[in-house]
Scaffold this active site. Structure first.
Site, short mmCIF file in Angstrom:
data_model
loop_
_atom_site.label_atom_id
_atom_site.label_comp_id
_atom_site.label_asym_id
_atom_site.label_seq_id
_atom_site.Cartn_x
_atom_site.Cartn_y
_atom_site.Cartn_z
CG HIS A 17 -1.94 -0.99 1.36
ND1 HIS A 17 -2.07 -1.83 2.45
CD2 HIS A 17 -2.95 -1.33 0.52
CE1 HIS A 17 -3.13 -2.61 2.28
NE2 HIS A 17 -3.67 -2.35 1.11
CE LYS A 41 -13.08 -7.46 3.20
NZ LYS A 41 -12.23 -6.64 2.29
NE ARG A 90 -2.83 -7.07 -4.53
CZ ARG A 90 -3.60 -7.31 -3.48
NH1 ARG A 90 -3.06 -7.65 -2.35
NH2 ARG A 90 -4.90 -7.20 -3.56
CB SER A 128 -4.09 -6.71 4.36
OG SER A 128 -3.81 -5.40 3.95
P1 ADP Z 1 -9.93 -3.69 -0.44
O1 ADP Z 1 -10.63 -4.47 0.63
O2 ADP Z 1 -10.66 -2.46 -0.89
O3 ADP Z 1 -9.42 -4.52 -1.59
P2 ADP Z 1 -7.16 -3.48 0.43
O4 ADP Z 1 -6.65 -2.73 1.61
O5 ADP Z 1 -6.96 -4.95 0.40
O6 ADP Z 1 -8.68 -3.08 0.33
O7 ADP Z 1 -6.52 -2.91 -0.91
C1 ADP Z 1 -6.69 -1.58 -1.30
C2 ADP Z 1 -6.10 -1.39 -2.68
O8 ADP Z 1 -4.70 -1.57 -2.63
C3 ADP Z 1 -6.60 -2.37 -3.74
O9 ADP Z 1 -6.67 -1.70 -4.98
C4 ADP Z 1 -5.54 -3.43 -3.78
O10 ADP Z 1 -5.49 -4.07 -5.03
C5 ADP Z 1 -4.31 -2.57 -3.55
N1 ADP Z 1 -3.19 -3.33 -2.99
C6 ADP Z 1 -3.16 -4.06 -1.87
N2 ADP Z 1 -1.95 -4.63 -1.68
C7 ADP Z 1 -1.19 -4.23 -2.74
C8 ADP Z 1 0.15 -4.49 -3.17
N3 ADP Z 1 0.95 -5.30 -2.51
N4 ADP Z 1 0.56 -3.91 -4.30
C9 ADP Z 1 -0.26 -3.12 -5.01
N5 ADP Z 1 -1.52 -2.84 -4.69
C10 ADP Z 1 -1.99 -3.39 -3.56
#
Ligand code: ADP
Length: 159
Positions: A17, A41, A90, A128
């Site tokens: 992130h 969630k 990703r 995460s």
């Molecule tokens: P959500 O529940 O909305 O998917 P996340 O916190 O999992 O929330 O992810 C928020 C955004 O960050 C999403 O667009 C996700 O694809 C992106 N994201 C999460 N981890 C990574 C990573 N390692 N590299 C690039 N983008 C990421």
């Protein structure tokens, strides 16, 4: 003033992130990291904790601020006078879901644009949920999460 919103669950915020936030903050005057409430969630960290950790992890970053939001993303983005939604992509795993969300948001608010950033390849498989699983199993986390998150996870699982 070019303002963008980066929404997500951030349960917890990871180096992946932060990589996206860093890239976005080079292109926008202000990036609002918008922590979704999403209590349905069953997140590991409460909404307040996720906001706090994201705030601490981005404390040194000019142009970045952290806020919580609940409800419809496009309403939040409009209320902040932002024109852009930022998401990270990703490996192929994100594509379907992100495509669906971006097109839905376009239907709801045609004036907003979703912009996707690719992280450094070292974060291409980082999520995460992986960080939570590693922490639960007592694995080394410093390559995946910022120090404040590593400490918070240690506290969470030492109880
Ligand atoms: P959500 O529940 O909305 O998917 P996340 O916190 O999992 O929330 O992810 C928020 C955004 O960050 C999403 O667009 C996700 O694809 C992106 N994201 C999460 N981890 C990574 C990573 N390692 N590299 C690039 N983008 C990421």
């Amino acid at each position: 003033m070019k303002r963008a919103v980066y929404p997500g669950s951030f349960d917890p915020i990871t180096l992946g992130h932060l990589d996206i936030i860093e890239r976005a903050s080079r292109l926008f005057d202000e990036v609002i990291v918008a922590v979704a409430r999403r209590e349905e969630k069953n997140p590991l960290f409460s909404w307040e904790e996720r906001i706090e950790l994201a705030g601490q992890a981005t404390a040194g970053m000019e142009r970045v601020k952290v806020e919580g939001f609940d409800g419809l993303l496009v309403d939040f983005v409009r209320s902040r006078n932002a024109g852009t939604i930022i998401r990270g992509l990703r490996a192929v795993m994100d594509f379907d879901y992100e495509f669906q969300m971006a097109l839905t948001n376009r239907k709801l608010a045609g004036e907003l644009e979703t912009v996707f950033f690719l992280p450094s390849e070292k974060y291409f498989y980082l999520s995460s949920s992986l960080v939570r699983e590693l922490a639960r199993a007592g694995g080394e986390l410093s390559c995946f999460a910022p120090p404040v998150v590593v400490e918070a996870l240690k506290r969470k699982f030492s109880r």
